[in-house]
Design a protein around this motif. Sequence first.
Motif, PDB file in Angstrom:
ATOM      1  N   GLY A 264      10.014  20.665 -16.671  1.00 56.43           N
ATOM      2  CA  GLY A 264       9.075  19.688 -16.613  1.00 56.43           C
ATOM      3  C   GLY A 264       8.916  18.360 -15.960  1.00 56.43           C
ATOM      4  O   GLY A 264      10.204  18.270 -15.005  1.00 56.43           O
ATOM      5  N   HIS A 266       5.411  18.635 -18.100  1.00 55.19           N
ATOM      6  CA  HIS A 266       4.294  19.277 -17.753  1.00 55.19           C
ATOM      7  C   HIS A 266       3.050  18.397 -18.066  1.00 55.19           C
ATOM      8  O   HIS A 266       1.899  18.408 -17.273  1.00 55.19           O
ATOM      9  N   SER A 277       5.677  27.113 -15.417  1.00 49.48           N
ATOM     10  CA  SER A 277       7.197  26.797 -16.082  1.00 49.48           C
ATOM     11  C   SER A 277       8.057  27.456 -15.135  1.00 49.48           C
ATOM     12  O   SER A 277       9.105  27.642 -15.565  1.00 49.48           O
ATOM     13  N   LEU A 286       4.475  29.350 -19.843  1.00 45.30           N
ATOM     14  CA  LEU A 286       3.856  28.418 -20.373  1.00 45.30           C
ATOM     15  C   LEU A 286       2.227  28.119 -20.609  1.00 45.30           C
ATOM     16  O   LEU A 286       1.708  28.847 -19.567  1.00 45.30           O
ATOM     17  N   LYS A 303       5.790  27.747 -24.897  1.00 40.79           N
ATOM     18  CA  LYS A 303       6.247  28.254 -24.040  1.00 40.79           C
ATOM     19  C   LYS A 303       7.151  29.370 -24.663  1.00 40.79           C
ATOM     20  O   LYS A 303       7.565  29.366 -25.779  1.00 40.79           O
TER      21      LYS A 303
END
Length: 304
Positions: A264, A266, A277, A286, A303
């Motif tokens: 991340g 994200h 991801s 993800l 996730k």
Amino acid sequence: MYDIIGDVHGYASLLKKLLLEMGYSKTNGSYSHPKRKAVFVGDFINRGPEIRKTIRIIRNMVENGHAYAILGNHELNAIIYHIKDKQGKSIISKPSKYFLSLFKTINEYSSGSLEWREQLKWLRTLPLYLDFGEIRVVHACWSDEAVQTADTLYENGKIKKKVFRKLTKKSGSSVAKCLWLLTKGVNLKMPSDLRVMNNKGVSPRSIRIRWWDDLKGFTFKNASFESKFSMPLYTIPEEILPVTFPYPENAPIVFFGHYCRGAGPHIIKPNVCCVDSCVTGTKSLLAYRWSGEKELIMNHLVKV
């Protein structure tokens, strides 16, 4: 309501796990949700161990109205690799490093070449972006000009073959620049006197950067959107800064993949989200579950 799913790269088992986690179920050969649709941000082929299964899952969902999917740079490379010129010869004289991961996909179809040809035809029907009004989805970078160009490239529901021939020309047509911008984003060419090493001991000559920001005054470290190496805290000389596409705070939420954000973050801004991801590195997949909000919410990320 939409579930935006990051780069799958042939990890069908993880994709199934993610879909089940989000309440999708398999009926008549296709995964579906009673109230939601999945949106795939591209790069669902290459690299992983179950590429053929991955394409089948995504295509079945799209064709049954349970999902949308757009093209990523890996799908573009797959199509380009199989396009012939007017003499019937491949338009790729010598495959570059960008085509190496494609051979894993081709090998999976070694006993089913007819199926692979059908999948290539299907890939040409997919859009290069999606704009649902309140949210937008693109593989790597949102550019209004590139989006407008993308709308002109389809004929009878498919991207015209001549478009892919333009992508291989070194001169770099405006069409090629727009397509690579949508699917590969903005890269900064490294100055010759600055070398860094990535996690494979390779010194890259360009880096992926934050296309949504105005990068004047940024350091190499702050401008970078790479996950494979750290950049120095030197201010980037303005004369080597590429054009970026600052994304307005009042613009619709934009989702994209491509950038391999294993650790991340994200959610980059209240309306900017990367859902990649880095499945080939972290072995995780993800999704962001958008439910009408105007600003991104951290606990809407899922996730597996």
